[in-house]
Design a protein around this motif. Sequence first.
Motif, PDB file in Angstrom:
ATOM      1  N   SER A  36      18.011  52.516  41.749  1.00 22.59           N
ATOM      2  CA  SER A  36      17.556  51.409  42.584  1.00 22.59           C
ATOM      3  C   SER A  36      18.442  50.174  42.438  1.00 22.59           C
ATOM      4  CB  SER A  36      16.090  51.080  42.297  1.00 22.59           C
ATOM      5  OG  SER A  36      15.931  50.906  40.931  1.00 22.59           O
ATOM      6  N   SER A  37      19.494  50.282  41.618  1.00 20.30           N
ATOM      7  CA  SER A  37      20.443  49.172  41.559  1.00 20.30           C
ATOM      8  C   SER A  37      21.836  49.702  41.260  1.00 20.30           C
ATOM      9  CB  SER A  37      20.033  48.178  40.470  1.00 20.30           C
ATOM     10  OG  SER A  37      20.376  48.718  39.206  1.00 20.30           O
ATOM     11  N   PHE A  38      22.840  48.877  41.571  1.00 15.58           N
ATOM     12  CA  PHE A  38      24.220  49.289  41.287  1.00 15.58           C
ATOM     13  C   PHE A  38      24.463  49.336  39.773  1.00 15.58           C
ATOM     14  CE2 PHE A  38      24.508  47.490  45.607  1.00 15.58           C
ATOM     15  CZ  PHE A  38      25.111  48.548  46.254  1.00 15.58           C
ATOM     16  N   ASP A  39      23.669  48.552  39.012  1.00 14.01           N
ATOM     17  CA  ASP A  39      23.862  48.505  37.552  1.00 14.01           C
ATOM     18  C   ASP A  39      23.739  49.885  36.924  1.00 14.01           C
ATOM     19  OD1 ASP A  39      24.040  45.820  37.830  1.00 14.01           O
ATOM     20  OD2 ASP A  39      21.910  45.451  37.387  1.00 14.01           O
ATOM     21  N   ARG A  67      30.717  47.470  40.079  1.00 14.20           N
ATOM     22  CA  ARG A  67      29.247  47.423  40.216  1.00 14.20           C
ATOM     23  C   ARG A  67      28.797  45.999  40.555  1.00 14.20           C
ATOM     24  NH1 ARG A  67      27.179  49.971  34.698  1.00 14.20           N
ATOM     25  NH2 ARG A  67      29.199  50.896  34.290  1.00 14.20           N
ATOM     26  N   GLY A 121      27.081  44.744  44.043  1.00 16.23           N
ATOM     27  CA  GLY A 121      25.788  44.064  43.988  1.00 16.23           C
ATOM     28  C   GLY A 121      25.801  42.740  44.743  1.00 16.23           C
ATOM     29  N   THR A 162      23.321  45.462  49.941  1.00 10.73           N
ATOM     30  CA  THR A 162      21.947  45.781  49.540  1.00 10.73           C
ATOM     31  C   THR A 162      21.862  47.297  49.405  1.00 10.73           C
ATOM     32  OG1 THR A 162      21.200  43.926  50.849  1.00 10.73           O
ATOM     33  CG2 THR A 162      19.517  45.502  50.199  1.00 10.73           C
ATOM     34  N   LEU A 163      21.376  47.787  48.275  1.00  7.02           N
ATOM     35  CA  LEU A 163      21.340  49.229  48.041  1.00  7.02           C
ATOM     36  C   LEU A 163      20.143  49.893  48.709  1.00  7.02           C
ATOM     37  CD1 LEU A 163      22.682  51.587  46.563  1.00  7.02           C
ATOM     38  CD2 LEU A 163      21.217  51.081  44.596  1.00  7.02           C
ATOM     39  N   ARG A 164      18.954  49.329  48.480  1.00  9.10           N
ATOM     40  CA  ARG A 164      17.726  49.887  49.068  1.00  9.10           C
ATOM     41  C   ARG A 164      16.895  48.748  49.639  1.00  9.10           C
ATOM     42  NH1 ARG A 164      15.641  54.410  44.793  1.00  9.10           N
ATOM     43  NH2 ARG A 164      13.685  54.107  45.918  1.00  9.10           N
ATOM     44  N   ASP A 219      13.917  46.162  50.382  1.00 14.95           N
ATOM     45  CA  ASP A 219      12.869  45.537  49.578  1.00 14.95           C
ATOM     46  C   ASP A 219      11.528  46.097  50.016  1.00 14.95           C
ATOM     47  OD1 ASP A 219      13.229  43.779  47.613  1.00 14.95           O
ATOM     48  OD2 ASP A 219      13.518  42.017  48.906  1.00 14.95           O
TER      49      ASP A 219
END
Length: 350
Positions: free
Chosen positions: A44-47, A57, A61, A65-67, A69
């Motif tokens: 759920s995050s690039f981290d 990364r 970020g 936007t990865l996913r 809200d």
Amino acid sequence: MPDSEINSIPVLSGMPLEELAEYISPLPHFRAVQICKWIASGASSFDAMDNLPLPLRKELGERFTLRPDAAVQKHSGDDGTVKLTLQFADGARIEAVLLSDSSGRRTACLSTQAGCPAGCVFCKTGAAFLRNLTSAEITEQFLQLKALADEDAASVSNIVVMGMGEPLLNLTELRRALAVITGTKGLNFSRRRITVSTCGIARGINELADKGPAVRLALSLTTADESLRRRLMPITAQEPLAAVKKALRHFQDSGGGRITLEAVLLGGINTRREDAAGMAQFARGLDAAVNLIPWNPVKGLEFEGKALRQPAAAEIESFTQQLKALGLNVTRRYRRGRGVMGACGQLGSL
Ligand code: SAH
Ligand code: SF4
């Protein structure tokens, strides 16, 4: 927020691989493959993407936007059904359901619109329409349901696009979401295990036949009595049954396989002898099986001034027998999900 604005927020999880690769270019193609794989594994995050260099990364970020809200609420029923309510940033609320059956099969039921413009009188979703969902919002439902199945060390075996909304009125975004879900470098879900259910938008059926994806199709016929159908499903006034049938034949001629004709059974309304005969007539020339869904109660819904009611057991049985006697292959939909208002036609909170 208008549709155009929502669709203009680019969210990577809603992009099929090639689109994603182009979007993040000049980063090399293999980076897009890595991101696709991470999305498929639920990141759920690039981290979390530990095979990407840290500075990259960080850069991703900041830029993307990865996913989407989504505030997620979970409601579990005693029959193994889990309903998720997803509320997106603009306030639109939709529902997605994970159904488990006795053989361990898990079916994800996805929504394509917040509300539905078709206005079917028997369906809670049809009472209002807010907007189309984006590809990322459709994909998000699958990712959330998949994570739930994973918690049980199970997997989602089937997808039905039968939640809120009319899928063929949002075909562009649905097609992108299905490309993500079936992408071989990502979620790699089999097309043949996906069923799209439509109230009968002929143009959309033809488009599916011509451009794919090669998913299974279900038509919510309800009744083949055109006048009754129009009164029950107002949008079908623009979709004559002859045109719908022609589109279904085209779909089958293009390799679409067996289709399902669905009929929600409304007590005392569409279970008459002529409804059975009409359905058999409509099925002629198609490779079709019939699926009967006894109406799931929704408070306050009525038809021409009279409250809708569930069909009696004897009424269901007699209608089933009539269809069988006419040579049709008939199954009855189980009623899972009622405990959480997650059964067909009960999804509705905007
Ligand atoms: N819009 C699409 C898919 C979502 S509706 C369509 O209409 O096909 C999915 C199915 O639920 C349809 O077959 C519809 O007829 C059925 N349905 C709607 N309301 C229902 C209710 N209250 N009880 C049982 N089935 C219902
Ligand atoms: Fe829309 Fe399907 Fe409900 Fe009709 S039955 S209002 S098409 S979701």
